[in-house]
Design a protein around this motif. Structure first.
Motif, short mmCIF file in Angstrom:
data_model
loop_
_atom_site.label_atom_id
_atom_site.label_comp_id
_atom_site.label_asym_id
_atom_site.label_seq_id
_atom_site.Cartn_x
_atom_site.Cartn_y
_atom_site.Cartn_z
N TYR A 141 -44.72 -55.44 -51.64
CA TYR A 141 -45.91 -56.28 -51.52
C TYR A 141 -47.69 -55.40 -49.60
O TYR A 141 -48.32 -55.03 -50.42
N LYS A 142 -46.25 -55.31 -49.22
CA LYS A 142 -47.40 -54.69 -47.86
C LYS A 142 -48.22 -53.33 -48.02
O LYS A 142 -48.94 -53.24 -47.76
N TYR A 143 -47.66 -52.86 -48.65
CA TYR A 143 -48.00 -51.18 -48.84
C TYR A 143 -48.74 -50.60 -50.34
O TYR A 143 -49.10 -49.84 -50.77
N PHE A 144 -48.65 -51.85 -51.66
CA PHE A 144 -49.80 -52.17 -52.63
C PHE A 144 -50.87 -52.00 -52.48
O PHE A 144 -51.32 -52.18 -51.68
N ARG A 145 -51.53 -50.95 -53.57
CA ARG A 145 -52.79 -50.12 -53.60
C ARG A 145 -53.07 -49.76 -55.02
O ARG A 145 -52.28 -50.07 -55.72
N TRP A 146 -53.91 -50.90 -54.97
CA TRP A 146 -55.06 -50.78 -56.67
C TRP A 146 -55.16 -49.70 -57.02
O TRP A 146 -56.45 -48.38 -55.79
N THR A 147 -54.73 -48.93 -58.19
CA THR A 147 -54.91 -47.35 -58.42
C THR A 147 -55.30 -47.30 -59.48
O THR A 147 -55.07 -48.61 -60.42
N PRO A 148 -55.96 -46.14 -59.78
CA PRO A 148 -55.67 -46.12 -62.01
C PRO A 148 -54.68 -46.47 -62.34
O PRO A 148 -54.92 -46.98 -63.84
N ARG A 149 -53.58 -45.44 -61.94
CA ARG A 149 -52.37 -45.89 -62.49
C ARG A 149 -51.72 -47.28 -62.53
O ARG A 149 -51.84 -48.11 -63.86
N THR A 150 -51.78 -48.07 -61.70
CA THR A 150 -51.12 -49.09 -61.74
C THR A 150 -52.68 -50.41 -61.89
O THR A 150 -51.98 -51.23 -62.78
N ALA A 151 -53.45 -49.90 -62.06
CA ALA A 151 -55.01 -51.39 -63.25
C ALA A 151 -54.53 -50.66 -64.41
O ALA A 151 -54.51 -51.75 -65.19
N GLY A 152 -54.02 -49.47 -64.24
CA GLY A 152 -53.87 -49.21 -65.93
C GLY A 152 -52.52 -49.75 -66.38
O GLY A 152 -52.28 -50.57 -67.45
N ILE A 153 -51.50 -49.94 -65.28
CA ILE A 153 -50.38 -50.70 -66.70
C ILE A 153 -49.80 -52.56 -65.86
O ILE A 153 -50.01 -53.04 -67.13
N THR A 154 -51.17 -52.21 -65.19
CA THR A 154 -51.16 -53.79 -65.30
C THR A 154 -52.38 -54.25 -66.29
O THR A 154 -51.64 -55.50 -66.76
N PHE A 155 -53.03 -53.41 -66.63
CA PHE A 155 -54.09 -54.33 -67.92
C PHE A 155 -53.01 -53.92 -68.99
O PHE A 155 -52.72 -55.30 -70.28
N ALA A 156 -52.15 -53.16 -69.46
CA ALA A 156 -51.02 -52.74 -70.68
C ALA A 156 -50.44 -53.97 -70.86
O ALA A 156 -49.64 -54.64 -71.80
N TYR A 157 -49.40 -54.17 -69.36
CA TYR A 157 -48.61 -55.94 -69.52
C TYR A 157 -48.68 -56.71 -69.65
O TYR A 157 -48.68 -57.84 -70.03
N MET A 158 -50.50 -57.49 -68.63
CA MET A 158 -50.67 -58.52 -69.09
C MET A 158 -51.99 -58.43 -69.65
O MET A 158 -51.87 -60.18 -70.55
N VAL A 159 -52.42 -57.10 -71.11
CA VAL A 159 -53.69 -57.41 -71.52
C VAL A 159 -53.19 -57.41 -72.96
O VAL A 159 -52.98 -57.88 -74.15
#
Length: 75
Positions: A26-44
């Motif tokens: 959690y200390k080194y997490f960054r929002w990138t296009p890849r992580t944003a896409g994965i988050t969108f896919a699993y949450m929306v």
């Protein structure tokens, strides 16, 4: 014999690094296009698709009191 620690094993440095990385991720997490896409896919997207399928098939199938050869579809 008392006091000797024969039960300890040598720790593999790769496993120690993996454990540290997992615990501090959690200390080194960054929002990138890849992580944003994965988050969108699993949450929306995935709950939206499952909700749509559930809404379209609500009440369409009845599994109670059916005999062999009866149709499961109500309409």
């Amino acid at each position: 014999m008392a006091g000797l620690e024969h039960y300890k094993l040598a720790q593999d440095p790769a496993f120690v690094r993996l454990s540290n990385m997992t615990n501090n991720r959690y200390k080194y997490f960054r929002w990138t296009p890849r992580t944003a896409g994965i988050t969108f896919a699993y949450m929306v997207a995935v709950p939206g698709i499952l909700g749509y399928i559930a809404y379209k098939t609500d009440g369409k199938y009845d599994f109670r009191a059916k005999r062999r050869g009866d149709d499961m579809r109500e309409y």
